[in-house]
Motif scaffolding. Structure first.
Motif, short mmCIF file in Angstrom:
data_model
loop_
_atom_site.label_atom_id
_atom_site.label_comp_id
_atom_site.label_asym_id
_atom_site.label_seq_id
_atom_site.Cartn_x
_atom_site.Cartn_y
_atom_site.Cartn_z
N GLU A 46 48.25 21.44 -78.95
CA GLU A 46 49.31 20.20 -79.40
C GLU A 46 49.27 19.34 -78.11
O GLU A 46 49.42 17.98 -78.37
N SER A 47 49.09 19.80 -76.86
CA SER A 47 49.05 18.86 -75.77
C SER A 47 47.81 18.07 -75.77
O SER A 47 47.87 16.89 -75.45
N VAL A 48 46.60 18.75 -75.93
CA VAL A 48 45.44 17.65 -76.01
C VAL A 48 45.67 16.59 -77.17
O VAL A 48 44.99 15.55 -76.99
N MET A 49 46.00 17.15 -78.38
CA MET A 49 46.15 16.33 -79.43
C MET A 49 47.19 15.09 -79.11
O MET A 49 46.87 14.06 -79.66
N GLY A 50 48.34 15.33 -78.57
CA GLY A 50 49.21 14.52 -78.23
C GLY A 50 48.71 13.39 -77.07
O GLY A 50 49.02 12.26 -76.94
N SER A 51 47.74 13.76 -76.04
CA SER A 51 47.25 13.14 -75.15
C SER A 51 46.00 12.34 -75.35
O SER A 51 45.46 11.14 -74.63
N MET A 52 45.38 12.73 -76.38
CA MET A 52 44.06 11.91 -76.79
C MET A 52 44.39 10.52 -77.11
O MET A 52 43.57 9.45 -76.55
N PRO A 53 45.42 10.11 -77.83
CA PRO A 53 45.49 8.50 -77.93
C PRO A 53 45.85 7.83 -76.73
O PRO A 53 45.20 6.85 -76.63
N ILE A 54 46.60 8.50 -75.87
CA ILE A 54 46.84 7.80 -74.64
C ILE A 54 45.36 7.74 -73.77
O ILE A 54 45.17 6.63 -73.31
N ALA A 55 44.79 8.79 -73.63
CA ALA A 55 43.49 8.86 -72.89
C ALA A 55 42.43 7.70 -73.52
O ALA A 55 41.84 7.27 -72.84
N GLY B 62 36.39 7.70 -67.53
CA GLY B 62 36.50 9.21 -68.36
C GLY B 62 36.64 10.41 -67.49
O GLY B 62 37.49 11.18 -67.71
N ARG B 63 36.34 10.47 -66.16
CA ARG B 63 36.47 11.49 -65.31
C ARG B 63 37.99 11.79 -64.78
O ARG B 63 38.42 12.63 -64.95
N THR B 64 38.47 10.63 -64.52
CA THR B 64 39.70 10.32 -64.08
C THR B 64 40.93 10.81 -65.22
O THR B 64 41.69 11.60 -64.90
N ILE B 65 40.47 10.12 -66.33
CA ILE B 65 41.41 10.69 -67.44
C ILE B 65 41.27 12.19 -67.87
O ILE B 65 42.14 12.75 -68.07
N PHE B 66 39.97 12.73 -67.72
CA PHE B 66 39.82 13.80 -68.09
C PHE B 66 40.58 14.76 -67.06
O PHE B 66 41.23 15.85 -67.54
N GLU B 67 40.42 14.63 -65.99
CA GLU B 67 41.11 15.31 -64.94
C GLU B 67 42.78 15.23 -65.01
O GLU B 67 43.31 16.44 -64.81
N ALA B 68 43.20 14.09 -65.25
CA ALA B 68 44.56 13.98 -65.61
C ALA B 68 45.04 14.64 -66.80
O ALA B 68 45.95 15.29 -66.82
N VAL B 69 44.37 14.48 -67.76
CA VAL B 69 44.55 15.48 -69.04
C VAL B 69 44.63 16.84 -68.85
O VAL B 69 45.57 17.69 -69.42
N VAL B 70 43.76 17.43 -68.06
CA VAL B 70 43.68 18.75 -67.84
C VAL B 70 45.08 19.19 -66.94
O VAL B 70 45.61 20.26 -67.39
N VAL B 71 45.47 18.40 -66.08
CA VAL B 71 46.57 18.87 -65.12
C VAL B 71 47.92 18.75 -66.10
O VAL B 71 48.70 19.72 -66.33
#
Length: 72
Positions: free
Chosen positions: A13-22, A33-42
């Motif tokens: 659910e968290s990944v699906m919710g953060s995808m549009p923002i990313a 992309g790397r910065t976004i990936f790191e932020a999404v993981v955290v």
């Protein structure tokens, strides 16, 4: 087992919710992309752990009597 299932559901659910923002941050070249990936993981880890731990550590609240019991 229940904790693992809860973690899996909340991570999804968290990944699906953060995808549009990313995608918006990447599309408008606000972040790489790397910065976004790191932020999404955290964010996903923090949200999932907070929901899963809270839901498994609090004691369940059971009613003392069934509704309508002892009315007569």
């Amino acid at each position: 087992m229940s904790f693992a299932v809860t973690m899996g559901v909340t991570i999804t659910e968290s990944v699906m919710g953060s995808m549009p923002i990313a995608l918006a941050l990447w599309y408008f070249d606000i972040a790489s992309g790397r910065t976004i990936f790191e932020a999404v993981v955290v964010v996903v880890a923090a949200v999932s752990l907070s929901i899963s731990i809270y839901s498994h550590l609090r004691p369940p609240q059971f009613p003392r009597r069934a509704p309508g019991e002892g009315v007569l």
